[in-house]
Design a protein around this motif. Structure first.
Motif, PDB file in Angstrom:
ATOM      1  N   LYS A  66      13.037   8.134  19.739  1.00 53.84           N
ATOM      2  CA  LYS A  66      14.373   8.634  19.450  1.00 53.84           C
ATOM      3  C   LYS A  66      14.382   9.919  18.638  1.00 53.84           C
ATOM      4  O   LYS A  66      15.092  10.868  18.970  1.00 53.84           O
ATOM      5  N   VAL A  67      13.584   9.969  17.583  1.00 51.83           N
ATOM      6  CA  VAL A  67      13.761  11.030  16.597  1.00 51.83           C
ATOM      7  C   VAL A  67      12.974  12.302  16.918  1.00 51.83           C
ATOM      8  O   VAL A  67      13.521  13.402  16.879  1.00 51.83           O
ATOM      9  N   MET A  68      11.697  12.175  17.238  1.00 50.96           N
ATOM     10  CA  MET A  68      10.851  13.363  17.340  1.00 50.96           C
ATOM     11  C   MET A  68      11.316  14.350  18.405  1.00 50.96           C
ATOM     12  O   MET A  68      11.418  15.548  18.147  1.00 50.96           O
ATOM     13  N   LEU A  69      11.587  13.872  19.594  1.00 52.21           N
ATOM     14  CA  LEU A  69      12.012  14.775  20.664  1.00 52.21           C
ATOM     15  C   LEU A  69      13.360  15.408  20.347  1.00 52.21           C
ATOM     16  O   LEU A  69      13.586  16.595  20.633  1.00 52.21           O
ATOM     17  N   THR A  70      14.240  14.641  19.732  1.00 51.20           N
ATOM     18  CA  THR A  70      15.550  15.177  19.358  1.00 51.20           C
ATOM     19  C   THR A  70      15.409  16.292  18.337  1.00 51.20           C
ATOM     20  O   THR A  70      16.082  17.339  18.434  1.00 51.20           O
ATOM     21  N   LEU A  71      14.535  16.099  17.351  1.00 51.80           N
ATOM     22  CA  LEU A  71      14.308  17.143  16.345  1.00 51.80           C
ATOM     23  C   LEU A  71      13.746  18.404  16.986  1.00 51.80           C
ATOM     24  O   LEU A  71      14.158  19.524  16.654  1.00 51.80           O
TER      25      LEU A  71
ATOM     26  N   ASP B 265      21.904  12.095  13.176  1.00 47.86           N
ATOM     27  CA  ASP B 265      22.055  10.646  13.327  1.00 47.86           C
ATOM     28  C   ASP B 265      20.703   9.942  13.247  1.00 47.86           C
ATOM     29  O   ASP B 265      20.563   8.892  12.602  1.00 47.86           O
ATOM     30  N   GLY B 266      19.706  10.510  13.926  1.00 44.52           N
ATOM     31  CA  GLY B 266      18.376   9.899  13.926  1.00 44.52           C
ATOM     32  C   GLY B 266      17.768   9.841  12.537  1.00 44.52           C
ATOM     33  O   GLY B 266      17.203   8.819  12.133  1.00 44.52           O
TER      34      GLY B 266
ATOM     35  N   MET C 267      18.123  24.629  10.274  1.00 43.85           N
ATOM     36  CA  MET C 267      17.872  23.763   9.124  1.00 43.85           C
ATOM     37  C   MET C 267      18.648  22.461   9.276  1.00 43.85           C
ATOM     38  O   MET C 267      19.884  22.462   9.340  1.00 43.85           O
ATOM     39  N   ILE C 268      17.931  21.360   9.335  1.00 46.35           N
ATOM     40  CA  ILE C 268      18.531  20.041   9.560  1.00 46.35           C
ATOM     41  C   ILE C 268      18.203  19.089   8.412  1.00 46.35           C
ATOM     42  O   ILE C 268      19.096  18.529   7.784  1.00 46.35           O
ATOM     43  N   MET C 269      16.916  18.915   8.133  1.00 52.38           N
ATOM     44  CA  MET C 269      16.509  17.960   7.095  1.00 52.38           C
ATOM     45  C   MET C 269      16.455  18.684   5.752  1.00 52.38           C
ATOM     46  O   MET C 269      15.389  19.037   5.244  1.00 52.38           O
ATOM     47  N   THR C 270      17.617  18.909   5.173  1.00 50.72           N
ATOM     48  CA  THR C 270      17.708  19.595   3.888  1.00 50.72           C
ATOM     49  C   THR C 270      17.733  18.572   2.748  1.00 50.72           C
ATOM     50  O   THR C 270      18.056  17.399   2.946  1.00 50.72           O
ATOM     51  N   ALA C 271      17.433  19.050   1.542  1.00 54.01           N
ATOM     52  CA  ALA C 271      17.445  18.183   0.367  1.00 54.01           C
ATOM     53  C   ALA C 271      18.851  17.688   0.063  1.00 54.01           C
ATOM     54  O   ALA C 271      19.031  16.595  -0.478  1.00 54.01           O
ATOM     55  N   GLU C 272      19.850  18.485   0.406  1.00 51.99           N
ATOM     56  CA  GLU C 272      21.232  18.101   0.136  1.00 51.99           C
ATOM     57  C   GLU C 272      21.664  16.950   1.040  1.00 51.99           C
ATOM     58  O   GLU C 272      22.322  16.010   0.592  1.00 51.99           O
TER      59      GLU C 272
END
Length: 226
Positions: free
Chosen positions: A108-113, A133-134, A177-182
């Motif tokens: 689910k997650v890796m390909l989407t990222l 979402d993932g 930028m998706i996986m941010t600290a915020e």
């Protein structure tokens, strides 16, 4: 280690899938011979012989037998060397949950990222939302634990190595930028804990080299890895 016990890994220097195998071998203290396979240039006769179905890396060779697919290999190592650095919980339910989340990361997650960073512009917005979402479910499952495995690196942490290290470089290379600290503070904390581990650091490819690879292969979603 005698001849029959010798372990070989056919891998690719920049592959998070190959690095999963090396990480686990090093965590468990298992000596191995590493054989680099430049699958983007030419698949070697050795690789084609050992993994004739998928023709991908990584491949583990142990006692003359070959095992393919990274998470299958990790479970094989776990089952074969049970006494050193266990990756899966003893409790059957917890073991099944670890397998569930590892499969979730892969399916689910890796390909989407990846598509969120490098996919067609027409699909980018949709992929970014799916990526949020993932990661959200992983953030919730991680909670306040240091690692998905608790106090030590476990099966899910190894499965999520791409998220911990490769994805940050992919974001920087693509400008998405998706996986941010915020938005994902717990995943950010976890990723720092993971990549700072002394054994994991030994295995990670250089950031500059990986950045150059991502930029050179911009938009190429073809996979030569398990």
């Amino acid at each position: 280690m005698n001849q029959e016990e010798q372990v070989q890994v056919l891998g690719l220097w920049g592959s998070p899938f190959s690095k999963r195998v090396e990480m686990v071998l090093k965590l468990k203290g298992i000596p191995y011979e590493y054989i680099e396979e430049d699958v983007y240039v030419q698949k070697s006769p050795m690789l084609l012989k050992l993994n004739p179905i998928h023709k991908k890396v990584p491949v583990l060779v142990h006692q003359g037998k070959s095992i393919a697919e990274s998470l299958v290999i990790v479970e094989y190592i776990e089952d074969t060397w049970k006494t050193s650095y266990p990756l899966l919980p003893h409790d059957p339910y917890e073991r099944s949950m670890a397998r569930f989340w590892a499969k979730y990361v892969d399916d689910k997650v890796m390909l989407t990222l990846w598509k969120a960073c490098w996919g067609p512009e027409s699909e980018r917005e949709k992929m970014v939302e799916e990526a949020y979402d993932g990661l959200k479910y992983l953030e919730e499952d991680l909670g306040d634990k240091q690692f998905f495995g608790g106090e030590t690196i476990g099966f899910v942490d190894i499965a999520a190595d791409f998220i911990a290290y490769w994805f940050g470089i992919a974001q920087e290379a693509s400008g998405v930028m998706i996986m941010t600290a915020e938005r994902f503070p717990k995943l950010q904390r976890w990723s720092q804990n993971f990549v700072r581990n002394n054994i994991i650091k030994e295995v990670l490819p250089p950031k500059e080299k990986l950045m150059a690879l991502f930029k050179a292969q911009f938009g190429n979603n073809a996979s030569n890895e398990a």
